[in-house]
Design an enzyme around this catalytic site. Sequence first.
Site, short mmCIF file in Angstrom:
data_model
loop_
_atom_site.label_atom_id
_atom_site.label_comp_id
_atom_site.label_asym_id
_atom_site.label_seq_id
_atom_site.Cartn_x
_atom_site.Cartn_y
_atom_site.Cartn_z
N GLU A 135 -36.96 -39.33 -15.92
CA GLU A 135 -37.80 -38.64 -16.90
C GLU A 135 -37.31 -38.96 -18.31
O GLU A 135 -36.14 -38.71 -18.64
CB GLU A 135 -37.77 -37.13 -16.65
CG GLU A 135 -38.77 -36.37 -17.49
CD GLU A 135 -38.91 -34.92 -17.06
OE1 GLU A 135 -39.26 -34.09 -17.92
OE2 GLU A 135 -38.69 -34.62 -15.87
N LYS A 145 -37.15 -25.70 -13.26
CA LYS A 145 -37.26 -27.16 -13.29
C LYS A 145 -36.57 -27.69 -14.53
O LYS A 145 -35.88 -28.73 -14.48
CB LYS A 145 -38.73 -27.56 -13.28
CG LYS A 145 -38.99 -29.03 -12.94
CD LYS A 145 -39.02 -29.93 -14.15
CE LYS A 145 -39.32 -31.38 -13.77
NZ LYS A 145 -39.34 -32.27 -14.93
N ASP A 174 -25.58 -34.88 -2.84
CA ASP A 174 -26.89 -34.60 -2.24
C ASP A 174 -27.66 -33.64 -3.16
O ASP A 174 -27.48 -32.42 -3.09
CB ASP A 174 -26.68 -33.98 -0.86
CG ASP A 174 -27.98 -33.76 -0.09
OD1 ASP A 174 -29.05 -33.85 -0.70
OD2 ASP A 174 -27.91 -33.51 1.13
N HIS A 204 -41.69 -35.24 -25.60
CA HIS A 204 -42.05 -36.03 -24.43
C HIS A 204 -42.81 -37.29 -24.83
O HIS A 204 -42.52 -38.39 -24.37
CB HIS A 204 -42.93 -35.19 -23.48
CG HIS A 204 -42.14 -34.35 -22.52
ND1 HIS A 204 -41.30 -34.89 -21.58
CD2 HIS A 204 -42.08 -33.02 -22.35
CE1 HIS A 204 -40.76 -33.92 -20.86
NE2 HIS A 204 -41.21 -32.77 -21.32
#
Length: 362
Positions: A70, A236, A252, A350
């Site tokens: 991202e 998130k 993991d 972004h």
Amino acid sequence: MTKFYEKNFSQRLKEAVPDPKLQELFLQHADLAHDKVIENYLTDLPVPVGLLRQLVVDGHTYLVPMATEEPSVVAAANNGARFLTNIETVYQTHLRFGQILVMGDFDTLDAVYLKHKDDLKKTAQLVYPSIVARGGGLKELHFRQMDANSFSFDALIDTQDAMGANIVNTIVEAIAEQLRSWQVDVLAAIVSNLPTTSMTEMKAVASGLDLPSMKKIAALSHFATIDFHRAATDNKGFLNGASAIVLASGNDWRAFEAGAHAYAAIDGNYKSLASWTINSQNQLIGRVKMPVQLGIVGGTISQNKVAVGLLKLTQVHSADELARIVLAAGLAQSLAALRALVGEGIQKGHMKMQRRAKGEDK
């Protein structure tokens, strides 16, 4: 006839990928050491690794690698970290959680537990002597009823600096076999990805922000405690930073995120992991508490040369230290996201990174 997974790498590549150009692409990014890590290995999918340059945790400044696709994550983490001059550990525990899931009636199973508890502990020590020699191994064994006929033998295990899933699974499977020998109806034995005995809590005080902005950030953080939709997005944002470090360290990240989301709903009401509040001194305080089970040795970490190198770059000396860094980075990421949302909005940053990635931002 040779099965597909039994064929060597070159044979599988030619059989599965008839296009020579694709063969060349996949071969270019392949690391044949990974042929021993997963079945039907084809190639590696590169993930960009960026640097969080100055993350201050418990008075120590870290250079932290972050693996993410991202565009704005690394920039945001660095942005958030500059407002957090020291992220402190509140407390930390370190016992992995394994379960032996059984069926039956309470009186019979409780009698087995009380009679054979010490025998089961001895079994655990014998099956993994190497971890016991390093001071780890089974530390506690509890018997717990879930409903009328469903029970769990909960094994609390110190895996030292390994993430420990294989260690835990080996120990609980040995205990399960011992229980079966006493006619206990064992369904399964497995590590839990909600290790509430392996908790880390971090706290940070933000500096360099004006009071109106801090109040907006605290108000927006409150929404993530009362609304599922906002909480999911808030988490998130936190995990953007935290999980990027988990991935870069070769751990993991799926197990890490499973534990994070489960803990966010542990009281039956899904809410944010990180919280931001204003205290009586008009300071913006960030907190996070959640289960973390990570490793710096063992498993597939040692087989991933880049992950080993990135851990060396960070100068991490223990699994607990890595856990603190991960959650501290999550707080920095969280602050950056909330600050952007109450300011210019999230999309400006972004889109700037998107344009840069496309070569449009000069």
